[in-house]
Write a protein that holds these residues in place. Structure first.
Motif, short mmCIF file in Angstrom:
data_model
loop_
_atom_site.label_atom_id
_atom_site.label_comp_id
_atom_site.label_asym_id
_atom_site.label_seq_id
_atom_site.Cartn_x
_atom_site.Cartn_y
_atom_site.Cartn_z
N SER A 106 0.85 -1.21 0.00
CA SER A 106 0.00 0.00 0.00
C SER A 106 0.87 1.24 0.00
O SER A 106 0.65 2.20 -0.77
CB SER A 106 -0.90 0.04 1.24
N LEU A 107 1.86 1.24 0.88
CA LEU A 107 2.78 2.37 0.95
C LEU A 107 3.46 2.59 -0.40
O LEU A 107 3.61 3.73 -0.86
CB LEU A 107 3.82 2.12 2.05
N GLY A 108 3.85 1.49 -1.04
CA GLY A 108 4.51 1.59 -2.34
C GLY A 108 3.63 2.22 -3.39
O GLY A 108 4.06 3.10 -4.16
N MET A 164 4.09 5.95 -5.03
CA MET A 164 4.17 6.12 -6.49
C MET A 164 3.21 7.22 -6.94
O MET A 164 3.58 8.09 -7.75
CB MET A 164 3.82 4.80 -7.18
N VAL A 165 2.00 7.20 -6.43
CA VAL A 165 1.03 8.24 -6.79
C VAL A 165 1.57 9.62 -6.39
O VAL A 165 1.51 10.59 -7.18
CB VAL A 165 -0.33 7.98 -6.11
N ALA A 166 2.15 9.69 -5.20
CA ALA A 166 2.67 10.98 -4.72
C ALA A 166 3.80 11.47 -5.63
O ALA A 166 3.84 12.66 -6.00
CB ALA A 166 3.17 10.83 -3.28
N VAL A 167 4.71 10.59 -5.99
CA VAL A 167 5.84 10.98 -6.84
C VAL A 167 5.34 11.44 -8.21
O VAL A 167 5.80 12.47 -8.75
CB VAL A 167 6.84 9.81 -6.97
N LEU A 168 4.41 10.69 -8.76
CA LEU A 168 3.91 11.04 -10.11
C LEU A 168 3.16 12.38 -10.09
O LEU A 168 3.30 13.20 -11.00
CB LEU A 168 3.01 9.92 -10.64
N VAL A 169 2.38 12.61 -9.06
CA VAL A 169 1.65 13.89 -8.96
C VAL A 169 2.63 15.03 -8.73
O VAL A 169 2.50 16.13 -9.30
CB VAL A 169 0.60 13.81 -7.82
N TRP A 170 3.62 14.76 -7.90
CA TRP A 170 4.66 15.79 -7.66
C TRP A 170 5.38 16.13 -8.95
O TRP A 170 5.61 17.29 -9.27
CB TRP A 170 5.64 15.27 -6.61
N LEU A 177 6.86 2.64 -11.59
CA LEU A 177 7.14 4.06 -11.37
C LEU A 177 8.15 4.59 -12.40
O LEU A 177 7.94 5.65 -13.00
CB LEU A 177 7.67 4.28 -9.95
N VAL A 178 9.22 3.85 -12.59
CA VAL A 178 10.21 4.26 -13.58
C VAL A 178 9.57 4.31 -14.97
O VAL A 178 9.80 5.23 -15.77
CB VAL A 178 11.43 3.31 -13.57
N GLY A 179 8.75 3.29 -15.26
CA GLY A 179 8.09 3.25 -16.56
C GLY A 179 7.18 4.45 -16.79
O GLY A 179 7.09 4.96 -17.91
N LEU A 180 6.53 4.91 -15.75
CA LEU A 180 5.59 6.03 -15.89
C LEU A 180 6.28 7.39 -15.76
O LEU A 180 5.68 8.42 -16.05
CB LEU A 180 4.48 5.91 -14.83
#
Lengths: 183, 476
Positions: free
Chosen positions: A84-86, A90-96, B460-463
């Motif tokens: 869940s944390l992962g 990931m969502v946080a990093v992508l939005v950032w 994540l790397v892929g996206l």
């Protein structure tokens, strides 16, 4: 430590539930509500990750480490909480990284998918926590109907481990190669 | 430009998660006779119980489902001049149908307080027989008490306080302490009905558990029919009384059971073995000779006929409420409250391949899980409803583990919290199975956890590049 863990888990549970809602509104809504959702999401996710890490650390201290390892329910709780944390990290990093652009094009569907996946994972995590606290819920029966008895450890056979690694590697390679092309 | 990478990567994530979900829990658990591991197909089973008593006797009636009745036990098959043994204890079901069905009941009257909270788990000490880490026969035989005094070669059920250190089966307390424990009631009464070794002569074995599983004083319902020097049976069927010299192997392999025919050897129709007879391949003589129990060990009898019919065993046992042997038995008194723990062996399995119950209270005029019904006369009418319970396969979980730091509930045990509200039968069965593969499961779980995180990192790397804030050609 048990009481502190029980208190802290409400932070990621509440924030992630709200984050999932904000992703849906930000990605699928229009106008002012969507703008507010998009703007509020990243701070909320950062707070949720801090809360989740605190909850996980205190969770590790509830029982001796060997007891965590020997209990199928505890093993499952740990695995699902870290996954869940992962997902939410990931969502946080992508939005950032993308900012408002994260809610446009195909990206918004990626966010919606990841938010739903993260929602399922933290729901499972919370359910397992309920079992460990002596308060099981009917959600585990749904999981059982779908093929997983929560009293058995969630692990996959060796060949599936290899497939997971290959898919992860493939995703990374795909991203890096297309990124180089774009550059 | 249409970004095809996002659906591709998400598709990969869905595929990976779906595959993980479908295959989870596979690849580790398997039967392994070398490690004394056999996992039953069914992990739980039902058991029904009724209890009734008159002023002198108490009656226990048990009913449970079984696909077949297994009444043959421990047989000697003649083959090319030798008598081959079939039916000694093994991991899992006996392939020759030569292991009997059983129902057992542990009884306590409060002398063993932990039993009411944790049931039979307290009787499973370290290195018990048929565990993967069972003590070696050489070590047990050499032990001054278990080996030299009791003549045992394996570690069986015993109570925690019969050891100075419960995690070490060798640390039996001294003889005076054992005797004192027994005199104050620190033992469990064990009712032990066997479909092959006691039922045919209308008996149940009567045992007790202290520092070991003992038979009560007196004569048990069977003895061994084997001359180890001559390597042949001591007794055979009396053809004048039975019409046969031996059973036939093909009947046993087909598990043909006729309760009204001869399927066992008993003193009443046995004669000394005749080695000069023209024995044929496939002749079978039971390795156990049945006889009337006597003394304290003969206290428990079958009431009526204990039979398997229409897929169910129906067994009623009866005993005097007060046997007059307080060092062997628990007495059932008016207004008494007791704790019972049940177990069933079926499908031709022995040793630890049984199904066990949580502990339940029994009341004689007292409120309890199981209400014994008082009656006058010699025959209960059994009009009360069944007490329905679920038995479970316990796997390899022992008491030293449960009170150690490796058990998350050890603190609860130390505080005296009972197991029943905390763990269901289904849960304990799965835990018991997983404990048989604990190290392998932990390793695979770690790898699964890490592989999942690696997968997420790859996604994540892929996206990453698709989530660039200034991607050229994006259409909002």
């Amino acid at each position: 430590m048990t009481g502190i863990h029980h208190m802290l888990v409400h932070i990621p549970v509440g924030f992630w539930a709200l984050a999932a809602l904000l992703v849906l509104v930000g990605a699928l809504g229009r106008g002012r509500p969507a703008e507010i959702a998009q703007a509020a999401l990243l701070p909320l996710l950062i707070l949720s990750l801090l809360g989740a890490m605190a909850a996980i650390v205190t969770g590790f201290l509830v029982w001796p480490w060997q007891a965590n390892l020997y209990s199928p329910l505890a093993r499952n709780h740990i695995l699902m909480s870290l996954w869940s944390l992962g997902v939410w990290a990931m969502v946080a990093v992508l939005v950032w990284r993308a900012g408002a652009a994260a809610f446009t094009g195909a990206r918004r569907w990626a966010l919606v998918f990841l938010a739903l996946l993260g929602g399922v994972l933290f729901a499972i995590t919370g359910t397992l926590g309920g079992h460990l606290a002596g308060a099981p819920t009917a959600f585990s029966k749904i999981l059982g109907a779908l093929g997983w008895n929560v009293y058995t450890t969630f692990y996959v056979p060796g060949w599936v481990l290899l497939v997971l690694l290959l898919i992860g590697l493939g995703c990374a390679v795909l991203g890096v190669r297309s990124g180089r092309k774009a550059a | 430009m249409h970004d095809w990478r996002i659906p591709t990567i998400l598709g990969g994530l869905v595929l990976a998660m779906g595959l993980a979900w479908i295959t989870q829990g596979t690849g580790v658990i398997h039967n392994d006779p070398e490690r004394n591991i056999y996992i039953p197909g069914q992990l739980t089973m039902p058991l029904q119980v009724k209890v009734a008593y008159n002023p002198e006797q108490i009656f226990f009636r048990y009913r449970w489902p079984a696909d077949q009745a297994y009444v043959y036990h421990d047989m000697l098959r003649f083959a090319d001049g030798e008598w081959i043994r079939h039916g000694n204890s093994r991991a899992g079901p006996d392939p020759d149908n030569t292991y009997e069905d059983r129902v057992t009941m542990l009884v306590d009257d409060g002398g063993v307080p932990e039993f009411a909270r944790y049931g039979g788990y307290i009787t499973v000490g370290a290195n018990a027989r048929f565990f993967t880490d069972s003590a070696t026969p050489a070590d047990v035989t050499a032990h001054p008490h278990l080996g030299k005094t009791l003549g045992q070669s394996d570690v069986r059920k015993h109570l925690p306080d019969t050891r100075q250190d419960i995690s070490d089966w060798r640390t039996v307390v001294d003889a005076d302490a054992l005797q004192a424990q027994r005199e104050v009631g620190y033992f469990l009464d064990l009712w032990h009905w066997r479909a092959g070794r006691s039922n045919p002569v209308g008996m149940s074995d009567d045992q007790w558990i202290g520092e070991h599983r003992h038979g009560d004083a007196g004569q048990g319902p069977y003895t061994t029919n084997w001359d180890s020097d001559a390597k042949q049976p001591l007794w055979m069927f009396d053809p004048e009384a039975t019409g046969i010299h031996a059973l036939r192997w093909e009947d046993i392999q087909a598990n043909r059971v006729d309760f009204d025919a001869i399927y066992y050897l008993a003193e009443t129709f046995a004669i000394p073995f005749d080695a000069t007879r023209n024995w044929q391949n496939g002749d079978v003589i039971p390795r156990r000779l049945l006889r009337e129990g006597a003394g304290s060990r003969g206290d428990i009898r079958v009431h009526g006929d204990a039979r398997w019919r229409d897929g169910y065993w129906d067994v009623t046992l009866v005993r005097s409420r007060d046997t007059g042997k307080p060092l062997d038995d628990k007495m059932f008194r008016d207004q008494g409250s007791y704790t019972l723990g049940f177990a069933v062996h079926r499908n031709a399995t022995g040793s630890r391949w049984h199904y066990v119950s949580h502990p339940y209270s029994l009341g004689l005029g007292r409120d309890a899980d199981i209400q014994a019904v008082a009656f006058e006369g010699s025959e209960p009418d059994w009009s009360q409803a069944w007490f329905e319970t679920t038995l479970f396969y316990p796997g390899q979980v022992n008491w030293p583990l449960l009170i150690s730091r490796a058990h998350a509930g050890s603190a609860d045990i130390a505080e005296g919290k009972p197991v029943h509200p905390r763990h269901s039968e289904e849960q304990l069965a799965h835990y018991g199975v997983e404990m048989e593969f604990n190290e392998a499961i932990i390793r695979q779980w770690w790898l699964t956890l890490a592989a999942g995180l690696f997968l997420l990192a790859g996604v994540l790397v892929g996206l990453w590049f698709s989530f660039s804030p200034t991607r050229q050609g994006d259409r909002p």
